[in-house]
Design a protein around this motif. Structure first.
Motif, mmCIF file in Angstrom:
data_model
loop_
_atom_site.group_PDB
_atom_site.id
_atom_site.type_symbol
_atom_site.label_atom_id
_atom_site.label_comp_id
_atom_site.label_asym_id
_atom_site.label_seq_id
_atom_site.Cartn_x
_atom_site.Cartn_y
_atom_site.Cartn_z
ATOM 1 N N PRO A 25 -15.104 7.303 0.310
ATOM 2 C CA PRO A 25 -13.817 6.508 0.116
ATOM 3 C C PRO A 25 -14.040 7.067 1.644
ATOM 4 O O PRO A 25 -12.165 6.864 2.564
ATOM 5 N N GLU A 175 -16.276 5.081 -9.782
ATOM 6 C CA GLU A 175 -16.296 5.346 -8.693
ATOM 7 C C GLU A 175 -17.476 6.836 -8.026
ATOM 8 O O GLU A 175 -17.603 6.753 -6.831
ATOM 9 N N ASN A 327 -9.556 5.573 -4.008
ATOM 10 C CA ASN A 327 -9.811 3.882 -2.940
ATOM 11 C C ASN A 327 -8.869 3.100 -2.981
ATOM 12 O O ASN A 327 -7.770 3.574 -3.221
#
Length: 478
Positions: A25, A175, A327
């Motif tokens: 990220p 994620e 995200n």
């Protein structure tokens, strides 16, 4: 570093070869791929968990305890390598990642002790007749975890499941799945039998439906959002599997006017430290701070000064205090909350935007003069945004603190024991900190009320979450 499914003691790719990209990220670059489990893989993991439960339920409490104790030691030995994986896929600063791995080891260590203390109880007896209650493992567990704490959230479910004789299928957020893989690998290396601990990655709706609709899964545990919690409740209705749901919060802080200037500064430092940890992506993070009139301006000034000193950057940079959001969706949601608050009349004291450049960063933000109907006061911000609001009497403060459907955590700052007791009694939440923001530990039950979910994990309350009570009455002869 494992990056595969773990089924029945084996690391494997998805049977049809499908994969999911994992992004850093801080850079928005792909740093790994993990399997997207097929229906065949899900059927295989169910069979493995079923077999593993048959084995593990018969293991002695001492054996379970020894496995968890070894796993705790291995986790501590592997702190640096696991923390590096955690920061790469989740974004938080390395020091926070190291602390999270150590907290996960604490879960394993504490439940190693609890494994041999899952006591039942003896009921009233009479000559020739005895009655007792014993705790038995509930069965195979499906555990779904969020991306904000990719080590400690799986650990909070793995540790009691293993301690009390359950098998478990861990389903980490796509994620940030590789940290959970590291925990599972550690338990395997510590000697947990094949099939007891399993891990699946894949599209969440399909994975959850396939697992929960099976005849194997006897217990569901979720740390996630309210919409996902509602969906799992619906899925579980057919087979009536018990659930433990931790669905987030919107934690109020009450700062009372008996604080002197030094105490106000300490309260501001504690709130800022807690609020902006993990870029505000913490379910018990202070997210609405109510300050009594007499100390409001002083506290706002202290908070604004401290927030202005926070350094935003990649978690791998030792100088970073605040990393990226997980995200793009999270960044967009946070930006929308701030924009709506500002449009409604709120003052953006600092931050309020995403910085230029790559990564899902958002500047630490302080809001004042926030209108009562602002979405940021109703919806969990789950990001680096802190609204500061003024209130008059303690009763008013409590009313406003409780004026959300969530009830996970709350905080009170005061030097008056009587007022502290009144605030604690008036807050409708599952966890409360008085002059303290560190609420989570292996020994303490974690959970909330209202839309924050139900059930508890952590502490001796986990015995109830991962076992069932069986009452036995026996006579000496027919």
């Amino acid at each position: 570093m494992p990056d595969q499914l773990f089924i029945g003691g084996e690391w494997r790719d998805a049977s049809d070869g499908r994969t999911i990209d994992v992004l850093d990220p801080a850079t928005e670059q792909v740093v790994a791929t993990v399997p997207d489990a097929s229906d065949a893989d899900l059927d295989a993991v169910l069979a493995a968990a079923d077999s593993g439960f048959d084995t593990w339920r018969r293991a002695s409490p001492t054996q379970r305890s020894e496995v968890l104790a070894r796993a705790a030691s291995l986790l501590l030995e592997r702190t640096e390598e696991i923390a590096a994986v955690l920061t790469q896929e989740q974004g938080k600063p390395l020091d926070e990642a190291r602390a999270e791995v150590r907290q996960s080891a604490e879960q394993f260590s504490w439940f190693a002790g609890e494994a041999v203390r899952a006591y039942g109880r003896v009921l009233a007896t009479e000559p020739g007749r005895r009655s007792w209650v014993e705790r038995r493992p509930v069965g195979p567990v499906a555990a779904f975890t969020a991306w904000n704490f990719p080590a400690s959230l799986p650990a909070r479910k793995l540790a009691p499941a293993v301690a009390f004789g359950c098998s478990i299928v861990v389903c980490p957020a796509v994620e940030a799945p590789r940290t959970a893989m590291e925990l599972v690998a550690t338990l395997a290396d510590a000697g947990v039998p094949d099939g007891v601990v399993n891990l699946i990655t894949g599209e969440p709706p399909r994975v959850s439906a396939r697992l929960i609709e099976s005849d194997v899964i006897a217990k569901i545990s979720l740390t996630g959002s309210v919409p996902v919690g509602r969906q799992l409740v619906r899925l579980s209705a057919e087979r009536l599997q018990p659930l433990t749901l931790e669905l987030g919060g919107h934690a109020p802080v009450l700062v009372l006017d008996d604080l002197d200037d030094e105490a106000v500064d300490r309260a501001a430092a504690a709130v800022v430290r807690s609020k902006f940890r993990n870029a505000g992506q913490v379910c018990i993070s202070p997210s609405r701070i109510f300050v009594q009139d007499a100390v409001h301006d002083r506290l706002v000034a202290a908070v604004e000064r401290l927030v202005g000193q926070l350094r935003v950057g990649p978690g791998t940079d030792p100088g970073s205090d605040v990393g990226p959001l997980a995200n793009a969706r999270r960044r967009a949601a946070v930006a929308e909350l701030v924009e709506k608050a500002a449009a409604g009349g709120a003052t953006v004291r600092c931050g309020g935007r995403a910085p230029d450049g790559p990564g899902f960063f958002f500047l630490p933000t302080v809001l004042t003069d926030v209108p009562a109907d602002a979405a940021v006061l109703r919806d969990e911000p789950f990001g680096p945004v802190l609204p500061v609001l003024r209130f008059g009497t303690l009763d008013e403060g409590l009313d406003r603190a409780n004026n959300v459907p969530y009830g996970l955590a709350a905080y009170v700052y005061t030097t008056d024991l009587g007022r502290a007791d009144a605030a604690v009694a008036g807050l409708d939440v599952g966890m409360i900190g008085v002059n303290e923001t560190a609420l989570a530990s292996a020994a303490s039950p974690f959970g909330g009320v209202g839309l924050s979910g139900y059930g508890r994990e952590g502490g001796t309350e986990s015995i109830e979450a991962y076992t069932v009570a069986t009452a036995v009455t026996s006579r000496g002869r027919p």
